[in-house]
Design an enzyme around this catalytic site. Structure first.
Site, short mmCIF file in Angstrom:
data_model
loop_
_atom_site.label_atom_id
_atom_site.label_comp_id
_atom_site.label_asym_id
_atom_site.label_seq_id
_atom_site.Cartn_x
_atom_site.Cartn_y
_atom_site.Cartn_z
N HIS A 270 -8.22 -4.33 -2.19
CA HIS A 270 -7.96 -5.56 -2.95
C HIS A 270 -9.27 -6.09 -3.51
O HIS A 270 -10.35 -5.80 -2.99
CB HIS A 270 -7.37 -6.66 -2.04
CG HIS A 270 -6.08 -6.31 -1.39
ND1 HIS A 270 -4.85 -6.73 -1.87
CD2 HIS A 270 -5.81 -5.59 -0.26
CE1 HIS A 270 -3.89 -6.28 -1.07
NE2 HIS A 270 -4.45 -5.59 -0.10
N HIS B 108 0.81 -1.22 0.00
CA HIS B 108 0.00 0.00 0.00
C HIS B 108 0.85 1.28 0.00
O HIS B 108 0.30 2.37 -0.11
CB HIS B 108 -0.95 0.01 1.19
CG HIS B 108 -2.02 -1.04 1.08
ND1 HIS B 108 -3.31 -0.76 0.70
CD2 HIS B 108 -1.96 -2.37 1.27
CE1 HIS B 108 -4.01 -1.88 0.67
NE2 HIS B 108 -3.21 -2.87 1.00
N ASP C 267 -7.59 -1.95 3.70
CA ASP C 267 -7.77 -3.35 4.06
C ASP C 267 -8.67 -3.52 5.28
O ASP C 267 -8.58 -4.53 5.99
CB ASP C 267 -6.41 -4.00 4.33
CG ASP C 267 -5.62 -4.24 3.05
OD1 ASP C 267 -6.11 -3.87 1.96
OD2 ASP C 267 -4.51 -4.79 3.13
#
Length: 264
Positions: free
Chosen positions: A176, A61, A136
């Site tokens: 993701h 990231h 995330d």
């Protein structure tokens, strides 16, 4: 506000984002790993990257920070608690409630969202169509793991006290693409969830950049981690965790789900 979703085709199935002000051409890059892809995309659109935001400190990231800063002079922004963990350091340390402005027309609110890591930041866009850039913390139909310095109880609190209270039409921009795996996990515990099943069947072969954006209202129908009171989920979960009470607290269900998902 224009949002460009980028697919660098990494082994971890990352998404990167460019958020651009259409009035000024200024852009914010979110969670860049593939710096070349981010820079090339901005150049093709005629945008100038002024800021880079890392939702957290994991390499996938923030791995592109240095190259983007060198090419553009952009400032690096991240959660204050992650400042010492991000290679090359940051220029702006963020706290809950801070505002990030992009050009003339975009304002993003910083949300302190611990769980995946203890210093994780999501961005909420106050726009005609609200949006959440969630790194995330929240995935389409899933939740981040807590295996590298995170805490599942903190992640539960983030879901229950922050994410669940955002507007239902908020579009979800995760870090993701794990959509199909996450839907499979939902269906393993709630096989009668027709919306999750139909979504999985419809997009079994869809290119990641063509996948639809979910909303928080949809997430509450397809994402097990929002469905903590569902009797079918609890019954199947108790088969894996016999010590779980017949009427467990939502936090107990969430933590058990996260433990099960770790090995699913």
């Amino acid at each position: 506000m224009h949002v460009e979703r980028l697919w660098p085709d990494t082994r971890l199935r990352n998404y990167h984002y460019l958020v651009a002000c259409t009035e000024t051409g200024e852009a914010l890059a979110i969670d860049p790993w593939d710096a070349d892809l981010v820079l090339d995309t901005a150049r093709r659109h005629g945008w100038t990257i002024r800021q880079v935001l890392n939702t957290h400190h994991h390499h996938d990231h923030c791995g592109g920070n240095a190259a983007i800063r060198e090419a553009t002079g952009a400032k690096i922004l991240a959660h204050a608690g992650a400042a010492s963990l991000i290679p090359g350091g940051i220029d702006v340390a963020l706290s809950d409630g801070d505002a990030i402005r992009v050009g003339r027309s975009i304002e993003l609110e910083c949300l302190d969202t611990p769980g995946h890591t203890l210093s994780h930041m999501c961005l909420f866009a106050h726009a005609s169509r609200p949006a959440l850039f969630c790194g995330d913390t929240l995935f389409n139909a899933g939740a981040g793991n807590c295996l590298k310095g995170g805490d599942p109880v903190a992640l539960y609190e983030t879901f229950a006290t922050r994410l669940a209270k955002l507007p239902g039409d908020t579009q979800v921009y995760p870090g993701h693409d794990y959509l199909l795996n996450n839907l499979g996990f939902t269906l393993s515990l709630e096989p009668g969830n027709q919306q999750a099943r139909q979504l999985a069947e419809r997009h079994a072969s869809t290119d990641p950049l063509a996948l639809p954006l979910t909303t928080l209202a949809e997430e509450k129908r397809i994402n097990t981690f929002f469905r903590l009171g569902n009797a079918e989920i609890i019954a199947r979960l108790r088969q894996q965790f016999p010590d779980l009470p017949e009427q467990p607290a939502p936090r107990e269900v969430f933590v058990a789900l996260r433990a099960l998902r770790n090995k699913w």
